[in-house]
Write a protein that holds these residues in place. Structure first.
Motif, PDB file in Angstrom:
ATOM      1  N   VAL A  20     -41.540 -31.843  47.371  1.00 11.47           N
ATOM      2  CA  VAL A  20     -41.262 -31.580  45.955  1.00 11.47           C
ATOM      3  C   VAL A  20     -40.312 -30.402  45.803  1.00 11.47           C
ATOM      4  CG1 VAL A  20     -43.562 -32.424  45.252  1.00 11.47           C
ATOM      5  CG2 VAL A  20     -43.209 -29.965  45.651  1.00 11.47           C
ATOM      6  N   ASP A  21     -39.658 -30.368  44.659  1.00  4.54           N
ATOM      7  CA  ASP A  21     -38.943 -29.180  44.216  1.00  4.54           C
ATOM      8  C   ASP A  21     -39.763 -28.526  43.108  1.00  4.54           C
ATOM      9  OD1 ASP A  21     -36.624 -29.044  45.789  1.00  4.54           O
ATOM     10  OD2 ASP A  21     -35.630 -30.597  44.584  1.00  4.54           O
ATOM     11  N   ILE A  22     -39.982 -27.220  43.237  1.00  5.53           N
ATOM     12  CA  ILE A  22     -40.665 -26.479  42.173  1.00  5.53           C
ATOM     13  C   ILE A  22     -39.599 -26.046  41.160  1.00  5.53           C
ATOM     14  CG2 ILE A  22     -42.158 -24.535  41.595  1.00  5.53           C
ATOM     15  CD1 ILE A  22     -43.496 -26.522  43.480  1.00  5.53           C
ATOM     16  N   VAL A  23     -39.698 -26.551  39.947  1.00  5.23           N
ATOM     17  CA  VAL A  23     -38.709 -26.265  38.908  1.00  5.23           C
ATOM     18  C   VAL A  23     -39.274 -25.183  37.984  1.00  5.23           C
ATOM     19  CG1 VAL A  23     -37.290 -27.215  37.045  1.00  5.23           C
ATOM     20  CG2 VAL A  23     -37.902 -28.650  39.028  1.00  5.23           C
ATOM     21  N   ASP A  24     -38.626 -24.025  37.997  1.00  5.52           N
ATOM     22  CA  ASP A  24     -39.081 -22.883  37.195  1.00  5.52           C
ATOM     23  C   ASP A  24     -38.584 -23.017  35.749  1.00  5.52           C
ATOM     24  OD1 ASP A  24     -39.621 -20.429  36.030  1.00  5.52           O
ATOM     25  OD2 ASP A  24     -38.013 -19.385  37.102  1.00  5.52           O
ATOM     26  N   MET A  25     -39.507 -23.357  34.855  1.00  2.50           N
ATOM     27  CA  MET A  25     -39.201 -23.343  33.422  1.00  2.50           C
ATOM     28  C   MET A  25     -39.959 -22.206  32.744  1.00  2.50           C
ATOM     29  SD  MET A  25     -39.348 -27.443  32.645  1.00  2.50           S
ATOM     30  CE  MET A  25     -38.513 -27.334  31.063  1.00  2.50           C
ATOM     31  N   ALA A  26     -40.779 -21.489  33.530  1.00  2.00           N
ATOM     32  CA  ALA A  26     -41.686 -20.478  32.956  1.00  2.00           C
ATOM     33  C   ALA A  26     -40.980 -19.186  32.616  1.00  2.00           C
ATOM     34  CB  ALA A  26     -42.837 -20.208  33.928  1.00  2.00           C
ATOM     35  N   THR A  27     -39.860 -18.904  33.287  1.00  2.00           N
ATOM     36  CA  THR A  27     -39.161 -17.646  33.014  1.00  2.00           C
ATOM     37  C   THR A  27     -38.101 -17.809  31.923  1.00  2.00           C
ATOM     38  OG1 THR A  27     -37.637 -18.103  34.838  1.00  2.00           O
ATOM     39  CG2 THR A  27     -39.551 -16.732  35.332  1.00  2.00           C
ATOM     40  N   GLU A  28     -37.992 -19.026  31.386  1.00  2.00           N
ATOM     41  CA  GLU A  28     -36.958 -19.281  30.376  1.00  2.00           C
ATOM     42  C   GLU A  28     -37.517 -19.360  28.959  1.00  2.00           C
ATOM     43  OE1 GLU A  28     -35.297 -22.979  31.595  1.00  2.00           O
ATOM     44  OE2 GLU A  28     -34.476 -22.202  33.481  1.00  2.00           O
ATOM     45  N   GLN A  29     -38.685 -19.965  28.792  1.00  2.00           N
ATOM     46  CA  GLN A  29     -39.204 -20.271  27.466  1.00  2.00           C
ATOM     47  C   GLN A  29     -40.704 -20.485  27.553  1.00  2.00           C
ATOM     48  OE1 GLN A  29     -37.617 -24.206  26.385  1.00  2.00           O
ATOM     49  NE2 GLN A  29     -37.347 -24.611  28.574  1.00  2.00           N
ATOM     50  N   THR A  30     -41.350 -20.597  26.397  1.00  2.00           N
ATOM     51  CA  THR A  30     -42.771 -20.944  26.361  1.00  2.00           C
ATOM     52  C   THR A  30     -42.951 -22.299  25.683  1.00  2.00           C
ATOM     53  OG1 THR A  30     -43.144 -19.812  24.256  1.00  2.00           O
ATOM     54  CG2 THR A  30     -43.490 -18.522  26.280  1.00  2.00           C
ATOM     55  N   PHE A  31     -44.108 -22.913  25.960  1.00  2.00           N
ATOM     56  CA  PHE A  31     -44.410 -24.239  25.423  1.00  2.00           C
ATOM     57  C   PHE A  31     -45.680 -24.192  24.584  1.00  2.00           C
ATOM     58  CE2 PHE A  31     -41.399 -25.519  28.527  1.00  2.00           C
ATOM     59  CZ  PHE A  31     -41.001 -26.826  28.252  1.00  2.00           C
ATOM     60  N   ARG A  79     -39.568 -35.061  44.744  1.00  2.00           N
ATOM     61  CA  ARG A  79     -39.882 -35.162  43.312  1.00  2.00           C
ATOM     62  C   ARG A  79     -40.053 -33.766  42.720  1.00  2.00           C
ATOM     63  NH1 ARG A  79     -38.010 -39.804  41.441  1.00  2.00           N
ATOM     64  NH2 ARG A  79     -38.433 -41.450  42.976  1.00  2.00           N
ATOM     65  N   SER A  80     -40.209 -33.713  41.395  1.00  2.00           N
ATOM     66  CA  SER A  80     -40.203 -32.424  40.696  1.00  2.00           C
ATOM     67  C   SER A  80     -41.591 -32.018  40.208  1.00  2.00           C
ATOM     68  CB  SER A  80     -39.254 -32.474  39.494  1.00  2.00           C
ATOM     69  OG  SER A  80     -37.921 -32.669  39.924  1.00  2.00           O
ATOM     70  N   VAL A  81     -41.890 -30.732  40.392  1.00  2.00           N
ATOM     71  CA  VAL A  81     -43.069 -30.097  39.802  1.00  2.00           C
ATOM     72  C   VAL A  81     -42.548 -29.029  38.842  1.00  2.00           C
ATOM     73  CG1 VAL A  81     -45.133 -28.696  40.217  1.00  2.00           C
ATOM     74  CG2 VAL A  81     -44.516 -30.530  41.822  1.00  2.00           C
ATOM     75  N   TYR A  82     -42.815 -29.212  37.553  1.00  2.00           N
ATOM     76  CA  TYR A  82     -42.299 -28.304  36.529  1.00  2.00           C
ATOM     77  C   TYR A  82     -43.345 -27.236  36.210  1.00  2.00           C
ATOM     78  CZ  TYR A  82     -38.809 -31.961  35.832  1.00  2.00           C
ATOM     79  OH  TYR A  82     -37.804 -32.880  36.016  1.00  2.00           O
ATOM     80  N   ILE A  83     -42.953 -25.979  36.295  1.00  2.00           N
ATOM     81  CA  ILE A  83     -43.848 -24.871  35.971  1.00  2.00           C
ATOM     82  C   ILE A  83     -43.475 -24.355  34.578  1.00  2.00           C
ATOM     83  CG2 ILE A  83     -44.776 -22.644  36.700  1.00  2.00           C
ATOM     84  CD1 ILE A  83     -45.244 -25.005  38.679  1.00  2.00           C
ATOM     85  N   ILE A  84     -44.456 -24.398  33.651  1.00  2.00           N
ATOM     86  CA  ILE A  84     -44.211 -23.965  32.282  1.00  2.00           C
ATOM     87  C   ILE A  84     -45.120 -22.797  31.920  1.00  2.00           C
ATOM     88  CG2 ILE A  84     -43.520 -26.309  31.576  1.00  2.00           C
ATOM     89  CD1 ILE A  84     -46.353 -26.322  30.078  1.00  2.00           C
ATOM     90  N   ASP A  85     -44.736 -22.048  30.921  1.00  2.00           N
ATOM     91  CA  ASP A  85     -45.576 -20.962  30.390  1.00  2.00           C
ATOM     92  C   ASP A  85     -46.142 -21.451  29.060  1.00  2.00           C
ATOM     93  OD1 ASP A  85     -46.798 -18.656  29.615  1.00  2.00           O
ATOM     94  OD2 ASP A  85     -45.041 -17.359  29.826  1.00  2.00           O
TER      95      ASP A  85
END
Length: 809
Positions: A467-478, A596-602
């Motif tokens: 997998v690829d760890i996709v960092d979305m946590a340092t950009e925005q919150t959900f 495949r992708s693993v998306y990390i969100i805040d």
């Protein structure tokens, strides 16, 4: 005169006191011999019911049996104190010698406590619960008991000689491990003797009640050899698969071989850092079976972080070993006996006594249990848990996902493992893809040098990249609203998607939003469901994945640890790196879909104010993500490298340094201080001297507060009450609870019921009581949910308003 220990319910047969004492002595000796303290344990066994050599107790037990409608008050005759008194007056009051004096304290405490829990030698009120019993309590027939004991059990000269042998064992025990404090040794030895006594007493009583002879524990070497052969046949069958020579499968095979070779090494504390999907269950089992044969271990014990994965792991092992009878699953304590004081177990049976004797003592060859249960064995109050301690010695103990040790228990966990390694001749395997830095903390774990079973770990991690760890946590919150839109977008691109969030309420809310917004099958998982319910849902999920249907699953972190399921895409709410690694292990698990992708969100709606450890893990992980964004070569170049994981755990434990030593706010002390504070530094002793005058010291060698420590110990996850739920066979079990069962039937039922329980927090229990959602059985010792208090969609319903169709299965 015939003095009576027990009267059998079925035929009114009498077990005499001397029969019981000598039989318990023999059992206790066999348990104590495992760590070289045969006579110390035997001494506790032969004296524990010394106080039943009285006319008062004989009259009492006969009256109870002959007048069942109006029996005397249970526990009104103290039979536990006299054995401790004999040791105290003989070896502690006059001509006191160091080792016989210490022996009197250690064994005496176990004896006077054998229907409750170990007493404080000095408590927060500056009194000695131990001395109050052995020195000050009035025992009218003490001299009668003494005369009978030396007449029927052991002559006085032989008894003195036996005590001297026990004192020599104590001296040898104290000489071992010079780096450990005396108080460390006193505490673990006392608990070991207490365990041996409790189990010997309960086992002998059960055998008498069932009218069965003692069946000595067989040597398991041949059994483990048979299991090893079956495992090797299974492993060899893998070579026939068409993809057996793929790079991943060749690497799995090589790691399994390395574990086999490592099994030749002597007992110790070792690490097994196979990445998720690397076959760690088979590899660790291969090590355990080979090591157990070579070094004659009695048990193989798997300790997992959650009850949710016991069934899956145990079932996998059952299939491989073609075995059912010798594999025990111990999920939780179904019996509600927090105030586990059975001073009233006086020789005649009722439902409470039967339940107590029916509890499993972990004498099976292979055992699956939880971290909560393991820690309870060493530190929780009552006799039900500590009974199992002696069976942790001479064992192979595999901690699956060891990084899940609760933060407040880290020091206590390390101390327990060090004892099992140093004194218990046990081998410990820390099995995880994300090794925590347990040797980095103050009470450090004594991990062996060259402890890692797998060579070239970073190479293995790279080879297993799926997998690829996709960092979305340092950009925005959900928010859940925004997350729903993101999921709808992603499910157009993939067939299956798993979402893991940090709190049950946010998981439930997202599940409901998705059900309203999308025409795709959505599943919900949480710890509000019993294990059988969760397994049923996971079974459906796997079927959907297998046939390639579009499927979404929304879960709490329970799905991360050991659940064998593989999604095309995973979304994980930001948490510690260990949790992120585990979540990644649920994506493209076998590398069948390329990368495949693993998306990390805040997630902005998660309330982590009461989840300090998740909040701290999230904070440390976020900083590492930020570092990698600034410099993609830092921390080994990726978020799941060994360097990143080492940095994470060291910073994580540093952030939580003040929380690693279990703190007891009620007395303002850490648990390790209550259990192991040196005598010369003991603040209670100093206050006692100040209170009673400078020259008045307390006349004891040991001053630690075992009872107070246990009274205030609760593993975080165990601050709950276990209840049976009306789901599947759980409904049948609840219907059977009103019956009158034999001990054998109760033992079978208690093992069977564990898949049909949920754990209630106190506020949930109170809501259920308020809403009439609970019913009690066995004199209130077992609780069950009413049908309206359990839902097929969400599990526990504290409102007790699940619809009739929803509640009937």
């Amino acid at each position: 005169m015939q003095y009576i220990a027990h009267i059998r319910e079925s035929d009114r047969e009498i077990q005499t006191v001397e029969e019981h004492l000598l039989e318990v002595k023999g059992l206790a000796e066999s348990y104590g011999e495992k760590i070289g303290v045969k006579h110390i344990a035997g001494l506790a066994g032969m004296l524990h019911d010394f106080g039943k050599f009285t006319n008062e107790f004989r009259t009492y037990i006969l009256e109870a049996v002959n007048n069942p409608e109006a029996p005397p008050k249970r526990g009104s005759v103290d039979h536990s104190t006299a054995g401790g008194r004999l040791l105290y007056v003989t070896f502690h009051e006059k001509n006191i010698k160091e080792f016989t004096g210490k022996l009197a304290e250690i064994v005496g405490n176990a004896i006077i406590s054998h229907h409750s829990y170990l007493k404080d030698f000095l408590n927060p009120s500056l009194e000695s619960d131990y001395l109050l019993r052995v020195s000050e309590k009035k025992l009218a027939e003490f001299e009668t008991s003494k005369e009978s004991f030396f007449t029927y059990v052991m002559s006085e000269p032989d008894f003195i000689d036996y005590v001297e042998q026990a004192a020599e064992e104590l001296k040898a025990f104290m000489k071992k491990e010079p780096s450990k404090s005396s108080e460390y040794k006193y505490m673990f030895l006392t608990k070991m003797i207490f365990s041996a006594l409790i189990d010997a007493d309960r086992t002998n009583t059960r055998l008498f009640e069932e009218n069965k002879p003692f069946d000595p524990q067989e040597n398991h070497d041949l059994l483990f050899q048979t299991y090893y052969d079956r495992l090797m046949s299974k492993i060899e069958s893998f070579q026939q698969h068409e993809n057996a020579n793929s790079p991943i499968n060749l690497l799995r095979s090589e790691m399994s071989e390395q574990c086999d070779r490592f099994a030749e090494k002597p007992s110790g504390i070792y690490t097994l850092s196979i990445p998720t999907g690397g076959g760690k269950t088979l590899a660790s089992l291969r090590y355990a079976l080979k090591h157990a044969q070579k070094y004659h271990k009695k048990h193989i014990i798997y300790v997992v972080p959650y009850t949710t994965i016991i069934e899956q792991n145990a079932e996998e092992v059952r299939k491989i070993l073609q075995e059912d009878e010798n594999i025990l699953e111990h999920h939780s304590n179904v019996i509600d006996d927090d105030h586990d004081n059975d001073e009233n177990q006086d020789g005649f049976m009722n439902s409470k006594q039967k339940l107590k004797l029916a509890k499993d003592n972990w004498d099976s060859p292979i055992i699956f249990t939880t971290m909560v249960q393991f820690l309870n064995v060493f530190y929780a109050k009552g006799s039900r848990n500590i009974r199992r301690l002696h069976n942790l010695t001479e064992s192979v103990i595999i901690f699956d996902e060891v990084q899940k040790v609760p933060i407040p228990c880290v020091s206590l966990f390390n101390d327990a493992l060090n004892f099992l390694k140093e004194y218990g001749q046990s081998s410990i395997v820390l099995c995880t893809a994300t090794q925590p830095a347990l040797d980095f903390v103050e009470h450090k774990l004594e991990v062996n040098t060259d402890a890692e079973m797998i060579v070239r770990i970073d190479h293995v991690i790279d080879a297993f990249k799926r997998v690829d760890i996709v960092d979305m946590a340092t950009e925005q919150t959900f928010s859940n609203e925004r997350l729903t839109d993101f999921i709808i977008e992603k499910i157009d691109e993939v067939q299956s998607l798993l979402v893991i969030l940090n709190t049950k309420s946010v998981v439930k809310d997202l599940y409901e939003k998705l059900k309203e917004s999308i025409d795709i099958t959505v599943y919900h998982l949480s710890t509000s469901m019993c294990a059988a319910h969760r397994n049923s849902i996971l079974g459906e999920v796997r079927e959907q994945l297998e046939v390639g249907n579009k499927v979404i699953c929304v879960s709490t972190q329970l799905i991360e640890a050991g659940v064998d399921v593989s999604f095309e895409c995973v979304i994980r709410s930001l948490a510690g790196l260990d949790s992120i690694a585990q979540a990644a292990g649920r994506c493209n698990r076998h590398g069948e879909m390329g990368i495949r992708s693993v998306y990390i969100i805040d997630h902005e709606e998660e309330n982590l104010s009461r989840l300090k450890e998740i909040a701290k893990g999230k904070q440390v992980a976020k900083q590492i993500f930020i570092d990698l964004k600034r410099d993609d070569s830092s921390h080994g170049g990726h978020i799941l490298s060994k360097k990143a994981m080492d940095r994470y755990f060291q910073e994580y434990y540093t952030e939580l340094a003040d929380d690693l030593n279990y703190f007891v706010p009620q007395v303002g002390k850490e648990m390790t201080t209550l259990l192991m504070e040196p005598r010369h530094m003991n603040s209670y002793r100093q206050a006692y001297i100040h209170k009673n005058g400078q020259k008045k010291d307390i006349p004891l060698f040991i001053l630690n507060s075992y009872g107070t420590a246990a009274e205030h110990f609760q593993v975080i996850d165990s601050m709950t009450t276990s209840v049976i739920v009306p789901y599947g066979k759980g409904k049948e079990i609840i219907a059977e609870l009103n019956g009158n069962y034999s001990l054998e039937d109760l033992r079978t039922m208690l093992k069977k019921v564990q898949q049909y329980t949920v754990n209630l927090f106190n506020y949930e229990k109170e809501l259920l009581i308020k809403n009439s959602g609970l019913v009690s059985y066995m004199d209130g010792k077992i609780l069950a949910l009413k049908e309206g208090a359990y839902s097929t969609e969400f599990g526990l319903d504290t409102s007790n308003e699940s619809s009739l169709t929803d509640a009937i299965f």
